[in-house]
Motif scaffolding. Structure first.
Motif, PDB file in Angstrom:
ATOM      1  N   UNK A   1       0.868  -1.180   0.000  1.00 59.67           N
ATOM      2  CA  UNK A   1       0.000   0.000   0.000  1.00 59.67           C
ATOM      3  C   UNK A   1       0.903   1.227   0.000  1.00 59.67           C
ATOM      4  N   UNK A   2       0.681   2.117  -0.952  1.00 58.11           N
ATOM      5  CA  UNK A   2       1.510   3.319  -1.089  1.00 58.11           C
ATOM      6  C   UNK A   2       0.650   4.555  -0.877  1.00 58.11           C
ATOM      7  N   UNK A   3       1.171   5.491  -0.080  1.00 56.94           N
ATOM      8  CA  UNK A   3       0.407   6.712   0.181  1.00 56.94           C
ATOM      9  C   UNK A   3       1.354   7.852   0.528  1.00 56.94           C
ATOM     10  N   UNK A   4       0.796   9.051   0.468  1.00 57.32           N
ATOM     11  CA  UNK A   4       1.534  10.247   0.845  1.00 57.32           C
ATOM     12  C   UNK A   4       0.590  11.410   0.967  1.00 57.32           C
ATOM     13  N   UNK A   5       0.815  12.239   1.936  1.00 51.81           N
ATOM     14  CA  UNK A   5      -0.021  13.423   2.187  1.00 51.81           C
ATOM     15  C   UNK A   5      -1.501  13.075   2.242  1.00 51.81           C
ATOM     16  N   UNK A   6      -1.804  11.938   2.823  1.00 56.93           N
ATOM     17  CA  UNK A   6      -3.190  11.530   2.974  1.00 56.93           C
ATOM     18  C   UNK A   6      -3.829  10.928   1.723  1.00 56.93           C
ATOM     19  N   UNK A   7      -3.070  10.798   0.661  1.00 58.34           N
ATOM     20  CA  UNK A   7      -3.595  10.232  -0.583  1.00 58.34           C
ATOM     21  C   UNK A   7      -2.996   8.856  -0.837  1.00 58.34           C
TER      22      UNK A   7
END
Length: 127
Positions: free
Chosen positions: A60-66
């Motif tokens: 699972x990849x995410x950043x800045x809540x996205x």
């Protein structure tokens, strides 16, 4: 086969992977410089930690809540497919050039048929 969720974010110039679903009081987090090293590093570290290398990782990849897992996976799969297509094109062109040369066609005629420059065909013939 055991399955573990791996949550990946980008923090301070590093890819940070945190593995979930481990036994109680066990924590695994990995900081990796390059994305291409992420899978091997997490698999190797986790295998050492749990003493087994037979497991599945659910990334699972995410950043800045996205969350961008699906988009990233699609882009990587498309890149793999494009590379396979480039390799198939190179093999096909090479075979066509060889056969067309044996048939007596000039480099310019071969280039015209294959929609390539005659310079590129000349390079491929010489290699």
């Amino acid at each position: 086969m055991a399955a573990y969720a791996v949550n990946v974010t980008r923090e301070d110039g590093m890819w940070v992977a945190v593995v979930g679903g481990l036994p109680v009081n066990t924590f695994a987090a990995y900081e990796i410089d390059h994305f291409s090293e992420l899978d091997d590093a997490v698999r190797s570290g986790l295998a050492d930690l749990i003493g087994d290398d037979d497991f599945h990782l659910d990334w699972h990849f995410s950043g800045s809540g996205l969350e961008f897992t699906e988009s990233l996976v699609q882009a990587l799969e498309a890149a793999d497919e494009a590379e396979r297509s480039r390799e198939a094109l190179a093999r096909s062109r090479s075979a066509a050039i060889q056969k067309m040369r044996l048939a007596g066609l000039s480099l310019r005629d071969i280039a015209d048929a294959l929609q390539m420059s005659h310079q590129r065909v000349s390079q491929l013939v010489s290699t």
